[in-house]
Design an enzyme around this catalytic site. Sequence first.
Site, PDB file in Angstrom:
ATOM      1  N   SER A   9       6.437  -3.294   4.697  1.00  0.00           N
ATOM      2  CA  SER A   9       7.362  -2.736   5.678  1.00  0.00           C
ATOM      3  C   SER A   9       6.624  -1.580   6.352  1.00  0.00           C
ATOM      4  CB  SER A   9       8.660  -2.265   5.021  1.00  0.00           C
ATOM      5  OG  SER A   9       8.386  -1.418   3.930  1.00  0.00           O
ATOM      6  N   GLU A  11       6.913   2.065   8.805  1.00  0.00           N
ATOM      7  CA  GLU A  11       7.790   3.157   9.281  1.00  0.00           C
ATOM      8  C   GLU A  11       7.226   3.795  10.556  1.00  0.00           C
ATOM      9  OE1 GLU A  11       9.295   5.716   6.160  1.00  0.00           O
ATOM     10  OE2 GLU A  11       8.881   7.470   7.414  1.00  0.00           O
ATOM     11  N   ALA A  45      16.449  15.631  10.601  1.00  0.00           N
ATOM     12  CA  ALA A  45      17.567  16.266   9.891  1.00  0.00           C
ATOM     13  C   ALA A  45      18.477  16.957  10.894  1.00  0.00           C
ATOM     14  CB  ALA A  45      17.039  17.252   8.875  1.00  0.00           C
ATOM     15  N   HIS A  70      16.744   5.180   9.397  1.00  0.00           N
ATOM     16  CA  HIS A  70      16.887   6.280   8.448  1.00  0.00           C
ATOM     17  C   HIS A  70      18.127   7.062   8.872  1.00  0.00           C
ATOM     18  CE1 HIS A  70      12.468   6.444   6.960  1.00  0.00           C
ATOM     19  NE2 HIS A  70      12.731   5.251   7.463  1.00  0.00           N
ATOM     20  N   ARG A 100      18.731  12.838   2.166  1.00  0.00           N
ATOM     21  CA  ARG A 100      19.343  14.141   2.353  1.00  0.00           C
ATOM     22  C   ARG A 100      18.791  14.799   3.605  1.00  0.00           C
ATOM     23  NH1 ARG A 100      17.655  19.316  -1.077  1.00  0.00           N
ATOM     24  NH2 ARG A 100      15.976  19.130   0.455  1.00  0.00           N
ATOM     25  N   ASP A 102      15.867  17.625   5.414  1.00  0.00           N
ATOM     26  CA  ASP A 102      15.566  19.050   5.249  1.00  0.00           C
ATOM     27  C   ASP A 102      15.955  19.756   6.527  1.00  0.00           C
ATOM     28  OD1 ASP A 102      14.150  19.010   2.699  1.00  0.00           O
ATOM     29  OD2 ASP A 102      12.647  17.835   3.795  1.00  0.00           O
ATOM     30  N   ALA A 116      21.455  13.168  -1.272  1.00  0.00           N
ATOM     31  CA  ALA A 116      21.393  11.810  -0.702  1.00  0.00           C
ATOM     32  C   ALA A 116      22.353  10.872  -1.428  1.00  0.00           C
ATOM     33  CB  ALA A 116      19.960  11.282  -0.798  1.00  0.00           C
ATOM     34  N   TYR A 138      10.210  10.030  -5.714  1.00  0.00           N
ATOM     35  CA  TYR A 138       9.081  10.975  -5.707  1.00  0.00           C
ATOM     36  C   TYR A 138       8.259  10.884  -6.999  1.00  0.00           C
ATOM     37  CZ  TYR A 138      11.805  12.667  -1.832  1.00  0.00           C
ATOM     38  OH  TYR A 138      12.501  12.724  -0.654  1.00  0.00           O
ATOM     39  N   HIS A 142       9.795  15.784  -6.331  1.00  0.00           N
ATOM     40  CA  HIS A 142      10.234  16.463  -5.107  1.00  0.00           C
ATOM     41  C   HIS A 142      10.016  17.975  -5.260  1.00  0.00           C
ATOM     42  CE1 HIS A 142      13.171  18.132  -2.211  1.00  0.00           C
ATOM     43  NE2 HIS A 142      12.782  17.106  -1.490  1.00  0.00           N
ATOM     44  N   LYS A 158      21.283   7.956  -7.434  1.00  0.00           N
ATOM     45  CA  LYS A 158      21.279   7.205  -6.162  1.00  0.00           C
ATOM     46  C   LYS A 158      21.407   5.704  -6.437  1.00  0.00           C
ATOM     47  CE  LYS A 158      17.592   9.653  -4.460  1.00  0.00           C
ATOM     48  NZ  LYS A 158      16.660  10.277  -3.477  1.00  0.00           N
ATOM     49  N   GLN A 169       7.703   8.718  -1.734  1.00  0.00           N
ATOM     50  CA  GLN A 169       6.837   9.625  -0.991  1.00  0.00           C
ATOM     51  C   GLN A 169       5.409   9.123  -1.199  1.00  0.00           C
ATOM     52  OE1 GLN A 169       6.054  11.410   1.434  1.00  0.00           O
ATOM     53  NE2 GLN A 169       7.613  12.948   0.978  1.00  0.00           N
ATOM     54  N   PHE A 209       0.736  18.284   5.902  1.00  0.00           N
ATOM     55  CA  PHE A 209       1.867  17.436   5.519  1.00  0.00           C
ATOM     56  C   PHE A 209       2.077  17.453   4.016  1.00  0.00           C
ATOM     57  CE2 PHE A 209       3.518  13.614   7.960  1.00  0.00           C
ATOM     58  CZ  PHE A 209       3.604  14.305   9.138  1.00  0.00           C
ATOM     59  N   HIS A 259       4.998  -0.009   1.631  1.00  0.00           N
ATOM     60  CA  HIS A 259       5.684   0.553   2.809  1.00  0.00           C
ATOM     61  C   HIS A 259       4.692   1.489   3.494  1.00  0.00           C
ATOM     62  CE1 HIS A 259       9.086   2.076   5.208  1.00  0.00           C
ATOM     63  NE2 HIS A 259       8.556   3.276   5.044  1.00  0.00           N
TER      64      HIS A 259
HETATM   65  P1  FAD Z   1      17.921  13.979  -2.642  1.00  0.00           P
HETATM   66  O1  FAD Z   1      17.827  12.685  -3.345  1.00  0.00           O
HETATM   67  O2  FAD Z   1      19.264  14.567  -2.410  1.00  0.00           O
HETATM   68  O3  FAD Z   1      17.020  15.019  -3.467  1.00  0.00           O
HETATM   69  C1  FAD Z   1      16.696  16.291  -2.917  1.00  0.00           C
HETATM   70  C2  FAD Z   1      16.478  17.302  -4.040  1.00  0.00           C
HETATM   71  O4  FAD Z   1      17.697  17.556  -4.705  1.00  0.00           O
HETATM   72  C3  FAD Z   1      15.492  16.836  -5.126  1.00  0.00           C
HETATM   73  O5  FAD Z   1      14.777  17.959  -5.552  1.00  0.00           O
HETATM   74  C4  FAD Z   1      16.397  16.318  -6.227  1.00  0.00           C
HETATM   75  O6  FAD Z   1      15.781  16.441  -7.507  1.00  0.00           O
HETATM   76  C5  FAD Z   1      17.599  17.230  -6.088  1.00  0.00           C
HETATM   77  N1  FAD Z   1      18.864  16.585  -6.456  1.00  0.00           N
HETATM   78  C6  FAD Z   1      19.312  15.388  -6.034  1.00  0.00           C
HETATM   79  N2  FAD Z   1      20.524  15.151  -6.551  1.00  0.00           N
HETATM   80  C7  FAD Z   1      20.844  16.226  -7.309  1.00  0.00           C
HETATM   81  C8  FAD Z   1      21.971  16.593  -8.089  1.00  0.00           C
HETATM   82  N3  FAD Z   1      23.028  15.779  -8.194  1.00  0.00           N
HETATM   83  N4  FAD Z   1      21.966  17.784  -8.707  1.00  0.00           N
HETATM   84  C9  FAD Z   1      20.916  18.608  -8.596  1.00  0.00           C
HETATM   85  N5  FAD Z   1      19.807  18.319  -7.863  1.00  0.00           N
HETATM   86  C10 FAD Z   1      19.784  17.149  -7.235  1.00  0.00           C
HETATM   87  N6  FAD Z   1      13.469  13.303   6.107  1.00  0.00           N
HETATM   88  C11 FAD Z   1      14.111  13.286   7.303  1.00  0.00           C
HETATM   89  O7  FAD Z   1      14.617  14.323   7.723  1.00  0.00           O
HETATM   90  N7  FAD Z   1      14.197  12.149   8.051  1.00  0.00           N
HETATM   91  C12 FAD Z   1      13.693  10.967   7.636  1.00  0.00           C
HETATM   92  O8  FAD Z   1      13.809   9.954   8.328  1.00  0.00           O
HETATM   93  C13 FAD Z   1      13.031  10.930   6.361  1.00  0.00           C
HETATM   94  N8  FAD Z   1      12.537   9.773   5.864  1.00  0.00           N
HETATM   95  C14 FAD Z   1      11.996   9.753   4.602  1.00  0.00           C
HETATM   96  C15 FAD Z   1      11.576   8.519   4.054  1.00  0.00           C
HETATM   97  C16 FAD Z   1      11.047   8.467   2.774  1.00  0.00           C
HETATM   98  C17 FAD Z   1      10.635   7.124   2.212  1.00  0.00           C
HETATM   99  C18 FAD Z   1      10.880   9.662   2.019  1.00  0.00           C
HETATM  100  C19 FAD Z   1      10.263   9.613   0.640  1.00  0.00           C
HETATM  101  C20 FAD Z   1      11.285  10.871   2.546  1.00  0.00           C
HETATM  102  C21 FAD Z   1      11.864  10.950   3.829  1.00  0.00           C
HETATM  103  N9  FAD Z   1      12.324  12.140   4.381  1.00  0.00           N
HETATM  104  C22 FAD Z   1      12.941  12.142   5.608  1.00  0.00           C
HETATM  105  C23 FAD Z   1      12.155  13.409   3.652  1.00  0.00           C
HETATM  106  C24 FAD Z   1      13.396  13.767   2.819  1.00  0.00           C
HETATM  107  O9  FAD Z   1      14.511  13.967   3.650  1.00  0.00           O
HETATM  108  C25 FAD Z   1      13.074  15.035   2.037  1.00  0.00           C
HETATM  109  O10 FAD Z   1      12.110  14.757   1.046  1.00  0.00           O
HETATM  110  C26 FAD Z   1      14.267  15.764   1.457  1.00  0.00           C
HETATM  111  O11 FAD Z   1      13.827  17.042   1.005  1.00  0.00           O
HETATM  112  C27 FAD Z   1      14.914  15.085   0.266  1.00  0.00           C
HETATM  113  O12 FAD Z   1      15.611  13.988   0.632  1.00  0.00           O
HETATM  114  P2  FAD Z   1      16.179  12.984  -0.492  1.00  0.00           P
HETATM  115  O13 FAD Z   1      16.895  11.931   0.235  1.00  0.00           O
HETATM  116  O14 FAD Z   1      15.117  12.595  -1.427  1.00  0.00           O
HETATM  117  O15 FAD Z   1      17.233  13.974  -1.228  1.00  0.00           O
END
Ligand code: FAD
Length: 281
Positions: A9, A11, A45, A70, A100, A102, A116, A138, A142, A158, A169, A209, A259
């Site tokens: 896939s 991106e 974001a 996304h 989620r 940033d 997320a 990750y 993360h 999730k 990542q 990055f 990917h």
């Molecule tokens: P989460 O899964 O919510 O995790 C974020 C943090 O919170 C982690 O440290 C996790 O350990 C912690 N956490 C999660 N759940 C809990 C809980 N219940 N209690 C306590 N802590 C918790 N960013 C963008 O803005 N746009 C994009 O299109 C984009 N695409 C991406 C595609 C991929 C494949 C990847 C790997 C990353 C992408 N990102 C993107 C970056 C991503 O948004 C960031 O890494 C962000 O900081 C975390 O997103 P997440 O969805 O992993 O969050």
Amino acid sequence: MSQVSCPVSIEFFPPKSPEGAAKLRGVRQALYVLKPEFCSVTYGAGGSTQDGTFTAVRDIIAEGQQAASHMSCIGATKASMRANLAQLKAMGVKRIVALRGDLPSGYGAGGEFTHASDLVAFIREETGDDFHIEVAAYPEIHPQAKSPEADLQALVTKARAGANSAITQYFFNSDAYFKFVEEADAKGVHIPIVPGIMPITSSTQLLRFSDACGAEIPRWIRLRLQSYGDDTASIKAFGLDVVTDLCEQLRVCGAPALHFYSMNQSEPILEISKRLGLLDA
Ligand code: FAD
């Protein structure tokens, strides 16, 4: 070289100008030779790229390909996410990468989603099985995770909320990936965890990055890249060797797919795929 079949896939990020959009169209056409399982488009974001994301997704579908949008939820309301889901469904999108995101510093969090996993649960509640949901994972942890265990637990949450698969990542150490997959499996996460692959084309961009997203550049790679200075030909040649070897290890040892983070460029992915034997001769 072994010939293990391997779905891919790809991106993209939404282009910022009409020239960028035209260039991206050419890049996508060049990459369709790989018969990607889907092409995904990132989403800024706070919804900052929403129009551009949805336009690129629409273009991919019009080109006869499967598209994944996304969606990042930080700072968003349920009403806005509901509207997005309705729009994606009307566009014929079947796959969402639920994140989620940033928020830039200084941007008030607000919003009705914290993690997320909240977005995954919301998509399932609102739309049942209409979408295949991808989430982020990750292998090298993360950067904001409280601990490696807590970060693994975030993936478990999730998956339980309804994710169908995960994309990692990027990383350059395959051991981190295989250990992560093993630990996730032991925690009951049996969804495919697809490695995210970042081609190396520029030293400064990669180092910047990686610091921001918590991906580790092994010392030997970092020092080799730094030693090439501005010699982009050597950086690219070295990068192709390193990333091709990584992909080969990953697929031989059972990664379910690859990917590619294209950075809106076709050449590095095409060259890696050629070396892996993924392209018809
Ligand atoms: P989460 O899964 O919510 O995790 C974020 C943090 O919170 C982690 O440290 C996790 O350990 C912690 N956490 C999660 N759940 C809990 C809980 N219940 N209690 C306590 N802590 C918790 N960013 C963008 O803005 N746009 C994009 O299109 C984009 N695409 C991406 C595609 C991929 C494949 C990847 C790997 C990353 C992408 N990102 C993107 C970056 C991503 O948004 C960031 O890494 C962000 O900081 C975390 O997103 P997440 O969805 O992993 O969050």
